[in-house]
Design a protein around this motif. Structure first.
Motif, PDB file in Angstrom:
ATOM      1  N   ASP A  96       1.115  -1.088   0.076  1.00  0.00           N
ATOM      2  CA  ASP A  96       0.013  -0.094  -0.038  1.00  0.00           C
ATOM      3  C   ASP A  96       0.917   1.124  -0.003  1.00  0.00           C
ATOM      4  N   GLN A  97       1.527   1.565  -0.964  1.00  0.00           N
ATOM      5  CA  GLN A  97       2.428   2.677  -1.371  1.00  0.00           C
ATOM      6  C   GLN A  97       1.874   3.938  -0.835  1.00  0.00           C
ATOM      7  N   ASP A  98       2.758   4.710  -0.132  1.00  0.00           N
ATOM      8  CA  ASP A  98       2.559   5.819   0.503  1.00  0.00           C
ATOM      9  C   ASP A  98       1.694   6.049   1.711  1.00  0.00           C
ATOM     10  N   ARG A  99       0.904   5.079   1.919  1.00  0.00           N
ATOM     11  CA  ARG A  99      -0.190   5.246   3.076  1.00  0.00           C
ATOM     12  C   ARG A  99       0.584   4.467   4.315  1.00  0.00           C
ATOM     13  N   SER A 100       1.010   3.298   4.088  1.00  0.00           N
ATOM     14  CA  SER A 100       1.205   2.368   5.450  1.00  0.00           C
ATOM     15  C   SER A 100       2.782   2.381   5.733  1.00  0.00           C
TER      16      SER A 100
END
Length: 411
Positions: A96-100
């Protein structure tokens, strides 16, 4: 004064980078009595440090990480990571790129009252993951936690199409009334702002002192655009007060001893002020700063920062401070800082390898930033990490140029 700073997963830095300004506990510091400050809290803290490394190695990213952390204290907006500031390799590892993907910042400072404050912040693309604030009254005293915030859950509001966080919040070692008010104001209202700034607004002494230190004592000068342009965007009230001070002229004259005064332009002091000079035959003339040499224009701005270090006890981080300053002047600036009694600090990045000098610096004052050419990850480390480096026999400059110490394009 800054004691230490650590961070992870910021731009080219993937793993934890650690930077500290503690003088060594051995006899070496006796050779450099002017390079550090003895404090009542039990710390001997260095006044200056230099970061050396190749172009695109990560020096600016190191300084900008601190600039980003400082920016979180200046507003009450949602605190989260940004995709452009996350390490590329860490992004690739995340589904989940850039969120997790999480970033972490940890800073430890010594306040004017002699109290040591430590602050840890962990954030991801949603909001704050963890936030811990603690203090101790002396180096050998037990640490006391004032604020501990841990995110326990994320709730999605289908109607508003927003996420809300749930936290376990522990407040201790502060006034009961403040604890009650904080509990009331910390009910879920969205993911807004740092919790420590809320605690400061409610009047907690320790939170107020630490937040004030970050906002007022810590100065981080990034190199995102021209420094003179940046100076024109500042609140000039304090700068004008400094320029009027006779001690400012003392600093400014380091670059040109013919300078005898400054005619200040109140609206544009860093471009329209006039530099007055005196010739050998006693004649004087003046020239607008914007029409003077690039070195004088640049140093005029840096002289303000040197003043703040020496006479206002500020902690200044400067990116490529000596990009237009010759090595003799750079050495003169460091000698000026070391020669004065104060509790300010000056940390700067540089391409000037002449700073790799164990006659003027302790090993703990010289840091290297290097980038792995395969992973493109940056690493920060101190010359003190090399026990084979000897003060009396090692020519650090030669070791560096041969690539033995890293931080060069030869790796």
């Amino acid at each position: 004064m800054l004691i230490s700073y650590r961070f992870r997963n910021f731009c080219s830095f993937a793993e934890e980078a650690e930077f500290d300004l503690l003088a060594p506990g051995n006899k070496v510091k006796n050779r450099f009595p002017d390079n550090y400050v003895e404090t009542e809290a039990g710390y001997d803290i260095l006044k200056t440090a230099v970061l050396v490394g190749e172009n695109a190695g990560g020096k600016t990213n190191f300084i900008n990480s601190l600039l980003f952390l400082k920016s979180l204290f200046a507003n009450n907006e949602t605190v989260r990571t940004y995709k452009g500031l996350i390490n590329f390799n860490k992004l690739q590892e995340s589904a989940d790129q850039d969120r997790s993907v999480m970033q972490e910042y940890n800073i430890c400072v010594l306040s004017d009252t002699g109290v040591t404050y430590c602050y840890n912040l962990q954030i991801d693309g949603y909001c704050i993951v963890k936030e811990v604030f603690s203090y101790k009254s002396a180096r050998n005293h037990q640490e006391k936690v004032i604020l501990s915030v841990t995110r326990t859950d994320m709730v999605f509001d289908a109607d508003k199409k927003t996420e809300k966080s749930k936290y376990e919040i522990i407040i201790d070692n502060c006034d009961e009334n403040i604890e009650k008010m904080f509990a009331q104001t910390s009910q879920s209202k969205g993911n807004i702002g740092l919790h420590i700034t809320k605690l400061a607004i409610l009047g907690d002494f320790h939170a107020l002192e630490f937040v004030s230190w970050i906002n007022e004592r810590l100065i981080v000068e990034g190199n995102e655009f021209g420094y003179s342009v940046y100076k024109e965007l500042r609140n000039l009230e304090n700068d004008l007060k400094i320029i009027r001070d006779p001690r400012f002229l003392e600093i400014l004259r380091m670059i040109d001893y013919s300078i005898c005064g400054v005619e200040i332009d109140e609206e544009k002091p860093f471009s329209a002020s006039k530099i007055k000079r005196l010739t050998k035959d006693g004649k004087s003339f003046s020239r607008e700063l914007k029409r003077d040499s690039g070195g004088v224009r640049e140093f005029f701005a840096w002289a303000v920062q040197l003043f703040q270090v020496v006479y206002e006890d500020k902690v200044v981080f400067a990116d490529e401070m000596d990009r237009v300053i010759n090595p003799v002047l750079a050495e003169r600036m460091i000698a000026y800082i070391n020669g004065k009694r104060h509790r300010g600090q000056f940390i700067f990045s540089s391409h000037n390898v002449l700073h790799l000098d164990l006659k003027n610096y302790m090993k703990e004052q010289i840091y290297f930033v290097t980038k792995n050419r395969d992973s493109l990850n940056s690493e920060l480390y101190s010359l003190a990490d090399f026990p084979e480096i000897r003060y009396d026999t090692t020519k650090v400059y030669e070791f560096y140029m041969k690539g033995i110490l890293g931080g060069t394009a030869f790796e």
